[in-house]
Design an enzyme around this catalytic site. Structure first.
Site, PDB file in Angstrom:
ATOM      1  CG  ASP A  82     -19.424  20.562 -17.775  1.00 59.75           C
ATOM      2  OD1 ASP A  82     -19.656  20.711 -18.994  1.00 59.75           O
ATOM      3  OD2 ASP A  82     -18.811  21.408 -17.090  1.00 59.75           O
ATOM      4  CG  ASP A  90     -23.399  22.360 -20.635  1.00 60.15           C
ATOM      5  OD1 ASP A  90     -23.559  22.448 -19.411  1.00 60.15           O
ATOM      6  OD2 ASP A  90     -22.311  22.593 -21.192  1.00 60.15           O
ATOM      7  CG  ASP A 121     -19.500  30.570 -26.722  1.00 53.30           C
ATOM      8  OD1 ASP A 121     -19.903  29.537 -27.302  1.00 53.30           O
ATOM      9  OD2 ASP A 121     -18.860  30.544 -25.653  1.00 53.30           O
TER      10      ASP A 121
END
Ligand code: ATP
Ligand code: MG
Length: 434
Positions: free
Chosen positions: A59, A61, A143
């Site tokens: 996907d 982002d 992260d």
């Protein structure tokens, strides 16, 4: 420790392999629309990471300096979602582009408001994170360094503030900032470190790995529904076996599946069974065959279910009742940790119950079972039990041969449409696959 104060390394188009060709049209559309309105827009996260590694992103982002409201106003096909972390989903048919607004440092948050942009609890866990900032600040709030690489479709450059490219080359998962603080903010990051290490076949950098076992218990504070979502990502992405081994190694499994983790310490056969289930799931995914979390969950909980069943039998309960009772009781306990939806718990139980039915050699009556919708999964499960060293007196062979003798009997394989919470209400006949 990695800090954000470095200047971005800007890698020009001819020095990196990220090409518009490999980016979905929808993501390109979102970025060009944002840019045409004067906003910044970058591809970020897994897509940039995977493209740099030569893989195919699952996907896309997008990160922008537009607020969620501004993004929403630009796309009719969009929704603002999330409270803890507000983002915008822009939908193109079945594809969803996730658009996040650059996050900023918390010390600049205005917190005298009724609805503070940032909230933490006593253990430092972020309950809300909606302070916005610049691109550079956004990088520092992500992260891992390999997830903080940005690609601009305006100038085709890759931007790297935290030496994510160095870590991609070293094949290391490195958390951004102080590891303990970042895990306290969001304990799910511990699971994400494991997930990316397994998926990419990377090492977890020493300082990123070290605090995990001692903080693993913080997973208990994560809502059971979020843990179910994470569990799917951990076990249904094609790298379940390695993920499972890392979860054990880092003492995380005991906070996800406590009863199972206890059994694994006692029984090498239990380890073998679960590893066989993980391996077979990975192989099916690699071969593009359908998989269901119900099968993996049935295997994960089977060892403690069997243990409790034995205990109940010793106390005089007959076997079917003891199995049903043990299954029910373990499941109830498990649901406190991970919210497994009913559409998966029901087939799990059927796989368990079916084990008893398969344990009888049934002569001609056995052929009836071959047509049962759950037969295939239950039979595969039986084979895993044998593979893991359980002596079932040749039962696997018996059921294999019975199927070979009756190729005309095929299990009912109509899709159950697991996404549909009330399948019974939609009794439309569908075309069978194959
Ligand atoms: P995948 O290949 O599984 O999609 P991903 O890296 O894209 O991997 P997502 O869960 O889609 O992971 O998240 C997109 C990006 O958002 C991440 O790459 C990371 O930069 C950021 N992110 C996601 N979850 C967190 C988190 N808990 N804390 C900080 N940053 C996060
Ligand atoms: Mg992603």
């Amino acid at each position: 420790m990695t800090s954000a104060s470095q200047v971005a390394t800007q890698i020009p188009r001819d020095a990196h392999p990220v090409s518009r060709k490999n980016i979905s049209d929808s993501a390109l559309k979102v970025m060009s629309r944002l840019a045409s309105q004067g906003f910044q827009a970058y591809l970020v996260g897994g897509a940039v990471r995977d493209l740099l590694l030569g893989g195919h992103p699952k996907d896309f982002d997008v990160a922008t300096d537009a607020t969620p409201e501004e993004v929403h106003a630009l796309f009719r096909n969009s929704r603002i979602i999330g409270r803890r972390f507000r983002i915008v989903h822009v939908r193109f048919g079945r594809e969803i582009i996730e658009v996040t607004t650059f996050r900023g440092p918390h010390d600049e948050a205005e917190d005298d408001d009724d609805k503070p942009a940032v909230r933490t609890n006593d253990s430092g866990m972020l309950l809300r994170d909606n302070v916005y900032g610049s691109l550079e600040e956004d990088a520092a709030r992500r992260d891992f360094t390999v997830n903080a690489l940005y690609y601009s479709s305006a100038d085709f450059c890759v931007y790297d503030y935290l030496d994510g490219l160095g870590d991609l080359e070293r094949r290391e998962i490195r958390i951004i900032g102080d590891a303990e603080k970042r895990y306290r903010e969001d304990p799910v990051r511990m699971l994400r470190a494991i997930r990316f290490a397994a998926k990419l076949d990377f090492q977890i950098a020493q300082s990123t790995a070290a605090p995990i076992p001692a903080l693993a218990h913080m997973l208990e504070a994560i809502p059971a529904a979020r843990l179910f979502d994470e569990m799917l990502k951990l076990f249904m992405a094609g790298y379940a076996l390695r993920t499972f081994q890392l979860l054990r190694e880092y003492k995380l499994l005991e906070h996800l599946f406590p009863a199972t983790a206890g059994e694994l310490e006692e029984s090498p056969q239990a380890v073998a069974l679960i590893e066989a289930a993980m391996r077979s799931t990975d192989e099916r995914i690699a071969a593009d065959k359908p998989v269901t979390p119900a099968f993996i969950l049935a295997a994960l909980l089977w060892p403690p279910v069997v243990e409790l069943r034995k205990h109940l039998e010793d106390n005089g309960m007959d076997t079917p009742e003891a199995l049903a009772e043990a299954g029910q009781s373990l499941l109830m306990e498990q649901l406190h940790h991970i919210a497994i939806p009913r559409r998966f718990t029901a087939p799990m139980r059927e796989i368990w119950d079916f084990q008893l039915r398969l344990q009888k050699r049934r002569g001609r009556g056995g052929t009836k079972l071959l047509a049962h919708r759950r037969f295939r999964a239950a039979y595969d499960f039986l084979l895993l039990r044998e593979q893991s060293g359980e002596d079932l007196d040749g039962l696997g062979k018996y059921w294999t041969e019975l199927q070979e003798q009756h190729p005309e009997i095929q299990p009912d394989t109509r899709p159950e449409d697991e996404a549909n919470p009330r399948p019974r209400k939609r009794r439309r006949r569908r075309k069978r696959p194959q």
